[in-house]
Design an enzyme around this catalytic site. Structure first.
Site, PDB file in Angstrom:
ATOM      1  N   SER A 267      44.206  20.708  37.315  1.00  0.00           N
ATOM      2  CA  SER A 267      45.022  21.085  38.460  1.00  0.00           C
ATOM      3  C   SER A 267      46.005  19.939  38.763  1.00  0.00           C
ATOM      4  O   SER A 267      46.703  19.484  37.870  1.00  0.00           O
ATOM      5  CB  SER A 267      44.129  21.431  39.653  1.00  0.00           C
TER       6      SER A 267
ATOM      7  N   ARG B 110      43.723  25.721  54.188  1.00  0.00           N
ATOM      8  CA  ARG B 110      42.637  25.778  53.216  1.00  0.00           C
ATOM      9  C   ARG B 110      42.270  27.218  52.876  1.00  0.00           C
ATOM     10  O   ARG B 110      41.964  27.531  51.721  1.00  0.00           O
ATOM     11  CB  ARG B 110      41.410  25.046  53.768  1.00  0.00           C
TER      12      ARG B 110
ATOM     13  N   ASP C  13      42.628  32.574  35.883  1.00  0.00           N
ATOM     14  CA  ASP C  13      43.356  31.744  36.847  1.00  0.00           C
ATOM     15  C   ASP C  13      44.613  32.467  37.322  1.00  0.00           C
ATOM     16  O   ASP C  13      45.474  32.832  36.517  1.00  0.00           O
ATOM     17  CB  ASP C  13      43.728  30.415  36.179  1.00  0.00           C
TER      18      ASP C  13
ATOM     19  N   HIS D 148      40.717  29.860  39.100  1.00  0.00           N
ATOM     20  CA  HIS D 148      41.145  28.472  38.903  1.00  0.00           C
ATOM     21  C   HIS D 148      39.988  27.477  38.990  1.00  0.00           C
ATOM     22  O   HIS D 148      39.903  26.545  38.191  1.00  0.00           O
ATOM     23  CB  HIS D 148      42.224  28.132  39.934  1.00  0.00           C
ATOM     24  N   ASP D 149      39.095  27.664  39.941  1.00  0.00           N
ATOM     25  CA  ASP D 149      38.016  26.696  40.151  1.00  0.00           C
ATOM     26  C   ASP D 149      37.053  26.589  38.984  1.00  0.00           C
ATOM     27  O   ASP D 149      36.207  25.682  38.952  1.00  0.00           O
ATOM     28  CB  ASP D 149      37.235  27.043  41.424  1.00  0.00           C
TER      29      ASP D 149
END
Length: 371
Positions: free
Chosen positions: A152, A221, A320, A350-351
């Site tokens: 990232s 967030r 992602d 993505h994580d």
């Protein structure tokens, strides 16, 4: 304090801080005195050829692995004794990015006048971060990294290391990242920044003497976390389930209705970040990532990437939706030689670069040890 000779045994995974002196910044700003907080694992060998730099993501920190601390690291599955990045063999370094809130100079740090930098903190770019890290590498006696790797935003920093200091990077691993922030990535980021800036408590960034903009940071967030995961994962985990005994449907007053599990999950993610991160640092680092463009000032993207001399390892996550795999393929295509794109297969999104990096253990092991 001077970090001292890194060949002397020290505790792994414990924070240290080193002054790096004044730092001139890419857009014209200047930090008259800067410091970087960092952690190390393992020991630097006699010719300093075993140093590995691991770069953290946007709200990450230098605590990559547990080491001698009491806190799990965010990449324990990758870094540690006997792991793919073996700290019995390598001297691993991770540095908190300048502008952050984990010990490196940032907006909450005191300016020369004794007050927090706050709104006066200058614009930071990914290249500024790398230039600061190079100064710390000098202090540590590291002329050339065996490898620089990150995911990232950490991948953006790893890539810039290879482009800015080709003579100092032998191998570069860029995971779930890109050569430049796309229009959509900038759009997601701008919505997050506005959430923070429109919080009345933000006060233009000068809030350290009063309430912090927790509501705005929490909304930022929430937006970010939606992009970090995938729709199939959300549907499989939560679907339309209600949160415990709460009832999302049926309240006379909308503000008093209960939550869906999906909403509770996002609330939880927001609360966790608000408890550990500074809103100004979120703004500074997000804008640094928005500015990321490997081609800036280097001609075309192919010209910029074509000048690289490191051995590259490029990887993506197939689900992602923030850093889509096509961006990793574009990055690989611009690099010299035939650079494959390794794929993490996961419904998470993505994580998965954090949680399922073990899928790449064989390929990374070959990249680290096979040449």
């Amino acid at each position: 304090m001077h970090p001292g000779n890194p060949c002397v045994p020290s505790q792994d995974g414990l924070l240290r801080v080193a002054p790096i002196g004044p730092l001139a910044l890419e857009t014209g700003g200047r930090l008259p005195e800067a410091q970087l907080a960092f952690e190390t694992w393992g020991r630097l060998n006699a010719d300093a050829s075993n140093a590995v730099l691991v770069q953290h993501a946007l709200t990450g920190s230098s605590h990559v692995a547990r080491g001698d601390s009491q806190e799990d690291g965010w990449w324990d599955s990758l870094v540690g004794p006997g792991r793919t990045v073996d700290t019995d063999r390598f001297f691993v370094v991770s540095i908190n990015m300048v502008g952050g809130c984990y010990g490196s100079t940032g907006p909450a740090s005191l300016a020369p006048d004794g007050a927090p930098w706050g709104s006066r903190f200058p614009f930071i770019t990914i290249r500024d971060s790398v230039r600061a890290e190079a100064l710390l590498a000098d202090l540590l006696g590291i002329d050339r990294w065996h490898s620089v790797l990150g995911g990232s935003m950490g991948g953006a920093r790893a890539l810039e290391w290879a482009l800015m200091y080709p003579e100092r990077v032998a191998r570069c691993a860029v995971v779930a990242s890109t050569a430049a922030s796309s229009a959509e990535q900038i759009a997601f980021a701008q919505a997050q920044l506005q959430a923070i800036r429109l919080d009345p408590a933000y006060r233009g960034g000068d809030y350290y003497d009063g309430p912090h903009p927790e509501a705005g940071l929490g909304i930022a967030r929430r937006i970010a976390h939606i992009t970090y995961r995938s729709e199939p994962e959300f549907e499989a985990r939560f679907a339309r389930a209600e949160q415990d005994a709460e009832q999302p449907l049926g309240a006379v007053v909308p503000a008093l209705r209960g939550r869906y599990q999906m909403e509770s999950y996002l609330d939880h993610q927001a609360e966790k970040l608000v408890d550990r991160f500074d809103a100004n640092s979120y703004v500074i680092l997000t804008e640094a990532l928005m500015s990321h463009d490997a081609a800036r000032g280097r001609g075309s993207l192919d010209a910029a990437l074509g000048s690289a001399s490191a051995e590259f390892f490029i990887a993506a996550v197939d689900s992602d939706r923030l850093y889509v795999p096509g961006q990793s393929h574009r990055l690989a295509a611009g690099l010299p030689g035939d650079v494959p794109v390794h794929m993490i297969s996961s419904p998470v999104g993505h994580d998965a670069f954090l949680t399922q990096i073990h899928q790449l253990d064989p390929q990374l092991h070959s990249a680290f040890y096979g040449r």
